[in-house]
Scaffold this active site. Structure first.
Site, mmCIF file in Angstrom:
data_model
loop_
_atom_site.group_PDB
_atom_site.id
_atom_site.type_symbol
_atom_site.label_atom_id
_atom_site.label_comp_id
_atom_site.label_asym_id
_atom_site.label_seq_id
_atom_site.Cartn_x
_atom_site.Cartn_y
_atom_site.Cartn_z
ATOM 1 N N ASN A 9 117.068 25.821 101.339
ATOM 2 C CA ASN A 9 116.982 24.754 100.347
ATOM 3 C C ASN A 9 115.513 24.379 100.215
ATOM 4 O OD1 ASN A 9 117.076 22.406 98.867
ATOM 5 N ND2 ASN A 9 118.217 21.220 100.387
ATOM 6 N N LYS A 11 114.261 22.288 98.259
ATOM 7 C CA LYS A 11 114.067 20.887 97.845
ATOM 8 C C LYS A 11 113.027 20.832 96.711
ATOM 9 C CE LYS A 11 115.586 19.577 102.406
ATOM 10 N NZ LYS A 11 115.590 18.619 103.509
ATOM 11 N N HIS A 93 123.980 16.756 99.010
ATOM 12 C CA HIS A 93 122.950 16.707 100.054
ATOM 13 C C HIS A 93 122.630 15.240 100.366
ATOM 14 C CE1 HIS A 93 119.163 17.165 102.175
ATOM 15 N NE2 HIS A 93 119.496 18.416 102.371
ATOM 16 N N GLU A 95 119.968 13.791 100.760
ATOM 17 C CA GLU A 95 118.875 13.248 99.953
ATOM 18 C C GLU A 95 119.371 12.834 98.575
ATOM 19 O OE1 GLU A 95 116.265 16.539 100.656
ATOM 20 O OE2 GLU A 95 116.097 15.922 102.743
ATOM 21 N N GLU A 163 124.941 18.564 108.098
ATOM 22 C CA GLU A 163 123.523 18.254 108.259
ATOM 23 C C GLU A 163 123.368 16.804 108.718
ATOM 24 O OE1 GLU A 163 120.951 21.028 105.634
ATOM 25 O OE2 GLU A 163 121.558 19.336 104.394
ATOM 26 N N GLY A 169 114.370 17.478 108.663
ATOM 27 C CA GLY A 169 112.925 17.337 108.515
ATOM 28 C C GLY A 169 112.250 16.576 109.637
ATOM 29 N N SER A 209 116.425 20.869 110.798
ATOM 30 C CA SER A 209 115.371 21.357 111.704
ATOM 31 C C SER A 209 115.688 22.708 112.339
ATOM 32 C CB SER A 209 115.047 20.309 112.782
ATOM 33 O OG SER A 209 114.550 19.123 112.179
HETATM 34 P P1 13P Z 1 114.973 20.946 107.374
HETATM 35 O O1 13P Z 1 115.374 22.345 107.772
HETATM 36 O O2 13P Z 1 113.608 20.874 106.765
HETATM 37 O O3 13P Z 1 115.200 19.984 108.494
HETATM 38 O O4 13P Z 1 115.968 20.510 106.184
HETATM 39 C C1 13P Z 1 117.328 20.704 106.335
HETATM 40 C C2 13P Z 1 117.984 20.441 105.031
HETATM 41 O O5 13P Z 1 118.065 19.334 104.576
HETATM 42 C C3 13P Z 1 118.508 21.605 104.288
HETATM 43 O O6 13P Z 1 119.301 21.207 103.230
#
Ligand code: 13P
Length: 250
Positions: A9, A11, A93, A95, A163, A169, A209
């Site tokens: 992803n 983002k 997601h 976010e 997640e 992150g 992560s």
């Molecule tokens: P990270 O791998 O950067 O922690 O992000 C995970 C994520 O949100 C994937 O959708």
């Protein structure tokens, strides 16, 4: 058996100059033993789908609208991302749930829209740190799973990504026991709702992560069928070893 899936992803990262990464990834995995999916920002779906070397890397979207068309400024439909070359769409997601106030009910509507286009829905769920500390993890992810997943889910049209919000992150990762607890729980919930055969076909990804250094141990956890990777999916040099680790777990 469920075919494992390494999903990236991007983002809100990446430009046309980043497309060399998908070419490098394609060339490093010409006959992958697992599915590989990259989900760039919407404007890069078509260029990424065109830039691939072969079709061993699938391209996906990070969201879409629940409606087919209409007066929804700034939104894109499932049909539009499909036309651009997407074969999967990430939905719900954390976010999007946080930045855009998306509810599980809205996510469920989006999943139905994605299915109507014969696209794969990657439904995300996960608890906040407070919810984990309060001992509410299974209740929260169980509720999100139930409310975000429509009737008709199966291994062909649906992937579930667990997640934990606090692991995204941050460099923080749950213990392997904590990941196993949630993934075993999700499998049991899917079995109770859709029956054993269907539930056993639905892939469960872990996200938060994931990197080359922890991928192998996470992929060894029960009911982990792959990963949804953020930061470490942006560069082929980081993502390719994760794909290789997943292949080694098959
Ligand atoms: P990270 O791998 O950067 O922690 O992000 C995970 C994520 O949100 C994937 O959708």
């Amino acid at each position: 058996m469920r075919r494992k899936l390494a999903a990236g992803n991007w983002k809100m990262n990446g430009t046309l100059a980043s497309l060399g990464e998908v070419q490098a990834l394609s060339r490093s995995h010409t006959a992958p033993k697992v599915d590989i999916l990259l989900c760039p920002p919407t404007p890069l779906i078509w260029p990424m789908a065109s830039a691939r070397d072969g079709d061993q890397v699938m391209v996906g979207a990070q969201d879409c609208h629940a409606n087919t068309s209409g007066a929804h400024t700034g939104d894109v439909s499932a049909a539009m991302v499909k036309e651009a070359g997407a074969t999967a769409v990430i939905l719900g997601h954390s976010e999007r749930r946080t930045d855009h106030g998306e509810t599980s009910e809205l996510v469920e509507n989006k999943v139905n829209a994605v299915w109507k286009q014969d696209l794969l829905a990657v439904i995300c769920l996960g608890e906040t740190l407070k919810e984990r500390e309060d001992g509410d993890t299974l209740a929260v992810v169980g509720e999100q799973l139930a409310a975000s997943t429509p009737e008709g889910a199966n291994g062909e049209n649906t992937v579930i990504a667990y997640e934990p919000v606090w692991a995204i992150g941050t460099g923080l990762v749950p213990t392997l026991d904590q990941i196993a607890e949630v993934h075993d729980f999700l499998r049991a919930e899917l079995t109770a709702r859709f029956g054993e055969t269907t539930a056993n076909d639905i892939r469960l990804l872990y996200g938060g992560s994931v990197k080359a250094s922890n991928a192998a141990e996470i992929f060894a956890v029960s009911n982990v069928d792959g990963a949804l990777v953020g930061g470490a999916s942006l560069k082929a040099d980081d993502f390719s070893p994760i794909v290789t680790a997943l292949e080694a777990s098959v």
